[in-house]
Design a protein around this motif. Structure first.
Motif, short mmCIF file in Angstrom:
data_model
loop_
_atom_site.label_atom_id
_atom_site.label_comp_id
_atom_site.label_asym_id
_atom_site.label_seq_id
_atom_site.Cartn_x
_atom_site.Cartn_y
_atom_site.Cartn_z
N ARG A 1 1.37 27.57 19.13
CA ARG A 1 0.36 28.60 18.79
C ARG A 1 0.50 29.01 17.32
O ARG A 1 -0.49 29.12 16.60
CB ARG A 1 0.52 29.82 19.70
N GLU A 2 1.75 29.23 16.88
CA GLU A 2 1.97 29.65 15.47
C GLU A 2 1.44 28.61 14.50
O GLU A 2 0.89 28.95 13.45
CB GLU A 2 3.47 29.82 15.20
N GLY B 1 -0.94 26.59 15.05
CA GLY B 1 -2.36 26.31 15.27
C GLY B 1 -2.58 24.87 15.71
O GLY B 1 -3.58 24.24 15.33
N THR C 1 -1.41 26.06 26.57
CA THR C 1 -2.29 26.23 25.40
C THR C 1 -3.65 25.55 25.60
O THR C 1 -4.59 25.84 24.86
CB THR C 1 -1.65 25.62 24.13
#
Ligand code: NAD
Length: 365
Positions: free
Chosen positions: A92-93, A95, A118
Motif C-alpha cells: 500500500r505504501e 502504491g 489489496t
C-alpha cells in the motif's frame, strides 16, 4: 461414486470447474517477466520472496525495469499474520498495482495475502515444486494456528516457470518437494470429485515426476531433467486446485500444524504408507498409478524412491515425538477429509507406525 470406478477417465457423471491463468514455461523465460507485467499494464510491481531467495529475486526483479516498485524479502513459511500485515502495508505504501512472488510456497503464500488484501494481481515465479502458484488457496498463521481459505483473487494471473531457477535446489530438497507434488497427483486419482480431465492431468503429473526425479538425482545440473520435474509439479499443483484431497493431506496438515513438522519432507515420508492403505479401495487410481510409475506395487515403488532420492526416511527423524502418534490418530479421525476407504483409528495408527520408523509400507487388504 463407487470407489472402484474412480479415476482414469471412466467417470460417467462429474463436474469440472476450469480456472483462468496464463503459464509461461521454459528455461531462461524468467527474463520475460517484464514483458508479462507490461502485458497486464502494471506500472508499480512489488516483488516478495524469502530471505534465502533474495539474490535470485533481485536478479529476476531486474527484468521489470522501471516497473519495479520494491523488493520485499521477508516471506516466512506458513505466512505468520504479522509478516503478512507488513507485506500488505508495504504494497500500500509503495502504491503497488501488482505483486510478483519469486520462490517456493512460502513466498507465493505471502504474495497471495497481498493479492487478497489489496486486490492487486499476483504473478508467480516458482523455485520449488510446491504447486501453490497453481491454486486459489491461501494460508495464514495466527497465534500458531494456520487457517486456509479459497479466494479467486489469490490465484496468480500469470506463472512463469523457469526450470533454471531450480538448479540451485539441493537434491534432497528436490526429492522432497517433488514427492510433495506427487502426493497432489496421487490423491487426485481417487478424489470424490475426480473427472476425466483431472485423472489425465494427475497421471501425467505422476509420470513426469517419477521419471524426472531420478534423472535430477543422476545429473542435478540437467536443465532438461529439471524441466521434466517442474512440468510435473505444475500439473500436480493444478490437481491440488482442481480436486479434493484425502487422508494423506489431512495427516500432513495435522503433522505440520500440531507438531510443526516441515511441509515437503513430511509429505515425502507419509505418501507410500497412505497409498498402501487407500489403493486397495481405489483400484482405478491404483491402475493409473501403476501405469504412470511403471510398477506393479505403487506403495513399494514410492517408498523405494524416498530412499533412492535421499529424502527424509521417518517421521521420527523429522521430529515427531513417539507419544505424538496417538494425538495425530485422534485428530485425523475426528474430522476426516473425504477418503476412498473409511478412516479408522486402527488404519491411521498402522500408517503412522510405519511412517514413524521408516519401515516398508504395510499392505492393507
Ligand atoms: P519454502 O518456500 O519454504 O522453501 C523451502 C526452503 O527452500 C526455503 O528455505 C527456501 O529459501 C528454499 N528454496 C526455495 N527455492 C529454492 C531453490 N530454487 N534453491 C534452493 N533453495 C530454495 O517451501 P515449499 O515447500 O516450497 O512451500 C511450503 C509452503 O507452501 C508451506 O507453507 C505450505 O503450506 C505452502 N503451500 C501452499 C499451497 C497452496 O495451495 N496454498 C500449496 C502447496 C504448499
Amino acid at each position: 461414486m463407487d470407489a472402484a470406478r474412480r479415476g482414469w477417465g471412466v467417470e460417467h457423471r462429474f463436474e469440472y470447474q476450469g480456472r483462468p491463468g496464463r503459464v509461461v514455461f521454459g528455461a531462461g523465460r524468467r527474463a520475460e517477466l517484464g514483458a508479462e507485467a507490461e502485458r497486464l499494464g502494471l506500472r508499480r510491481v512489488l516483488v516478495v520472496t524469502t530471505p534465502g531467495r533474495a539474490d535470485l529475486a533481485a536478479e529476476t526483479a531486474a527484468t521489470l525495469g522501471d516497473r519495479l516498485a520494491g523488493l520485499h524479502p521477508h516471506a516466512v513459511m506458513h505466512v505468520p499474520s504479522d509478516v503478512a500485515a507488513h507485506a500488505v502495508a508495504t504494497a500500500r505504501e509503495l502504491g503497488a498495482d501488482g505483486c510478483v512472488a519469486v520462490g517456493g510456497g512460502s513466498a507465493v503464500g505471502l504474495g497471495k495475502i497481498v493479492a487478497r488484501d489489496t486486490g492487486i494481481p499476483l504473478l508467480a515465479v516458482p523455485t520449488t515444486y510446491s504447486g501453490s502458484e497453481a491454486t486459489p488457496i491461501w494460508g495464514m498463521t495466527t497465534d500458531g494456528v494456520k487457517r486456509t481459505g479459497h479466494d479467486p483473487r489469490v490465484l496468480p494471473v500469470t506463472v512463469v516457470y523457469d526450470p533454471e531457477l531450480t538448479l540451485s535446489m539441493p537434491v534432497r530438497l528436490t526429492a522432497e518437494s517433488g514427492l510433495n507434488a506427487l502426493a497432489h497427483a496421487a490423491e487426485t486419482l481417487y478424489a470424490p470429485d475426480v473427472s476425466p480431465v483431472t485423472s489425465l492431468v494427475a497421471a501425467g503429473a505422476a509420470r513426469s515426476l517419477v521419471t524426472g526425479l531420478p534423472k535430477v538425482l543422476a545429473d542435478p545440473a540437467s536443465v532438461d531433467a529439471r524441466a521434466e520435474v517442474m512440468q510435473g509439479a505444475w500439473l500436480a499443483g493444478w490437481c491440488l486446485a482442481s480436486a479434493t484431497m484425502s487422508l494423506h493431506h489431512k495427516l500432513c496438515h495435522t503433522l505440520g500444524g500440531t507438531f510443526d513438522l516441515p511441509h515437503a519432507p513430511t509429505h515425502a515420508n507419509v505418501l507410500a504408507h497412505v497409498l498402501a492403505f487407500n489403493l486397495p479401495a481405489a483400484p482405478a487410481a491404483d491402475a493409473a498409478l501403476r501405469e504412470a510409475l511403471g510398477t506393479d506395487d505403487v506403495p513399494a515403488r514410492v517408498h523405494a524412491l524416498v530412499a533412492e532420492l535421499g529424502a527424509a526416511r521417518s517421521l521420527a527423524d523429522l521430529g515427531l515425538p513417539a507419544d505424538g502418534v496417538e494425538r495425530v490418530v485422534e485428530l485425523a479421525t475426528a474430522d476426516p477429509y473425504a477418503n476412498p476407504r473409511p478412516v479408522t483409528p486402527e488404519g491411521v495408527r498402522a500408517i503412522l507406525a510405519a511412517a514413524f520408523t521408516g519401515a516398508s509400507p504395510v499392505p492393507h487388504s
